[in-house]
Scaffold this active site. Sequence first.
Site, mmCIF file in Angstrom:
data_model
loop_
_atom_site.group_PDB
_atom_site.id
_atom_site.type_symbol
_atom_site.label_atom_id
_atom_site.label_comp_id
_atom_site.label_asym_id
_atom_site.label_seq_id
_atom_site.Cartn_x
_atom_site.Cartn_y
_atom_site.Cartn_z
ATOM 1 N N HIS A 69 -12.491 -5.576 -2.981
ATOM 2 C CA HIS A 69 -13.199 -5.732 -1.700
ATOM 3 C C HIS A 69 -14.510 -6.503 -1.869
ATOM 4 O O HIS A 69 -15.490 -6.250 -1.160
ATOM 5 C CB HIS A 69 -13.463 -4.376 -1.043
ATOM 6 C CG HIS A 69 -12.233 -3.605 -0.709
ATOM 7 N ND1 HIS A 69 -11.484 -3.840 0.418
ATOM 8 C CD2 HIS A 69 -11.592 -2.605 -1.381
ATOM 9 C CE1 HIS A 69 -10.443 -3.017 0.437
ATOM 10 N NE2 HIS A 69 -10.480 -2.267 -0.644
ATOM 11 N N ASN A 147 -7.473 -0.158 5.185
ATOM 12 C CA ASN A 147 -7.041 -1.549 5.126
ATOM 13 C C ASN A 147 -6.461 -1.972 6.465
ATOM 14 O O ASN A 147 -6.274 -1.154 7.364
ATOM 15 C CB ASN A 147 -5.987 -1.745 4.030
ATOM 16 C CG ASN A 147 -6.560 -1.591 2.639
ATOM 17 O OD1 ASN A 147 -7.726 -1.866 2.395
ATOM 18 N ND2 ASN A 147 -5.733 -1.146 1.705
#
Length: 537
Positions: A69, A147
């Site tokens: 990320h 997500n």
Amino acid sequence: MKDNKHETAHNTSDMENDTTLTNRQGHPVTNNQNLRTVGNRGPAALENYDFIEKISHFDRERVPERVVHARGAGAHGYFEAYGTAGDEPVFKYTRAKLFQEKGKQTPVFVRFSTVIHGGHSPETLRDPRGFAVKFYTEDGNWDLVGNNLKIFFIRDAIKFPDMIHAFKPDPITNIQDSERFFDFCASSPESFHMVTFIYSPWGIPANYRQMQGSGVNTYKWVNSEGEAVLVKYHWEPLQGIKNLTQKEAEEIQAKNFNHATQDLYDAIERGDYPEWELYVQIMSDDEHPELDFDPLDDTKLWPNDQFPWRKVGKMVLNKNPEDYFTEVEQSAFGTGVLVDGLDFSDDKMLQGRTFSYSDTQRHRVGANYLQLPINAPKKRVATNQMGGQMQYKVDRVPGQNPHINYEPSILGGLKEAEQHGTEHTPYVEGNLVRESIDRNDNTKQAGETYRAFEDWEKDELITNLVNDLSKCDPRIQEKMVALAEEADDEYGRRLREGLENAKSEHSNLGEGAPLGNKDGEKAPKMAEEKGHETDGY
């Protein structure tokens, strides 16, 4: 009579105003253009304090990049509760205060991201997208970390480091290689459902505003009586959902590799505030033997027809960060950050992530990362935690004895909070084992997902898989084809035929390219051939 001119020259208050440059000690900087040197050609003197302070901070102005990320964009906004879960009052299922009152607004900060690639990688790459929301509730922070896709590659946290290693660049060449990706996935068949999504257009959302979000893991809601249900969280964009083909993504990347960050920023600046509705799926907290999957398996979807989506509120993002590093890069999330009325399930991935996420933040940002404004709750904080790098305040409250940094105490220290609502106390029994969960069918839902795709999505999926698998070891190809055949006859047949027709170009671990990028390994040769010769200077 005093020499006023002479006095003014020595009055330091007249040397600076609100826009005067200073160093971190507060000293006005009178020359920010030149080092102090012996003559104007140098050498430089070691006593250049302003320069040493400036350059040494510059050397340290990046915190360690997130392992996953790393590339992200963020925005502030609010969540507005509907007071219901679908058609029912929400208090039937949870006592979490932020959901109870219709119209109640809770401030939020959201960070969107790509998962595998680095901090300045193109936002057009094939990759899951992170969707992390920090709710600043009256009971403290709640982080809903998820997500864009509703499932994951693995169901056990012990496999997470291996998965990320396989998806990251080769440790020798530093190039992402699809053979490494498929080597792991072919050997971890539970990943096949996620592979089906990632290699379809769902693997490249058009931007952050027009993508779904999901908590992925299974959580619990707890009501005032201490009764719990299992829940899944889903964010649905009111802007609609849009995905890209590989070709479209490459065309966008050629023009702007920051397109998703710019899209989010520009939309908010022009007042076109993105919105998502939050839905939950609810299931009783037991093993559900009637299902052909385990509710705690995060490689699986909960069918909508059996577990309908229930609206619980809406999120609006209406303010861009004032400083990217301070708010977006230093923002820190954790799956263990829950408030009263929310709880953990026995999901093994969730429990592994709950340790990993907060541990990562302490390593990356520091032991006192929760004192940073972007991470701190918007309510009183009182702890006995002390010290650590970059502590800039003590969590002390009025009336607290400053000598007492422990609990319990009769000398004026902090006291435990009163329990409101019955505590949830699930019964747990069983042998300690190292086993996979039962009902771990790895391909059924992948087949259902394939059949639900539109024709163009199926075509894109097969094309992208063939492009990358054709460069893989034949043993890997055969395993992936077998999984596709098990999932759906047409899926398997098309993949096998595509690979048979493709020219075999085994990558030999290192001649790779971003996932799904056809002929990416040819780019170095193209650059050499197309480069324009010139004389040196």
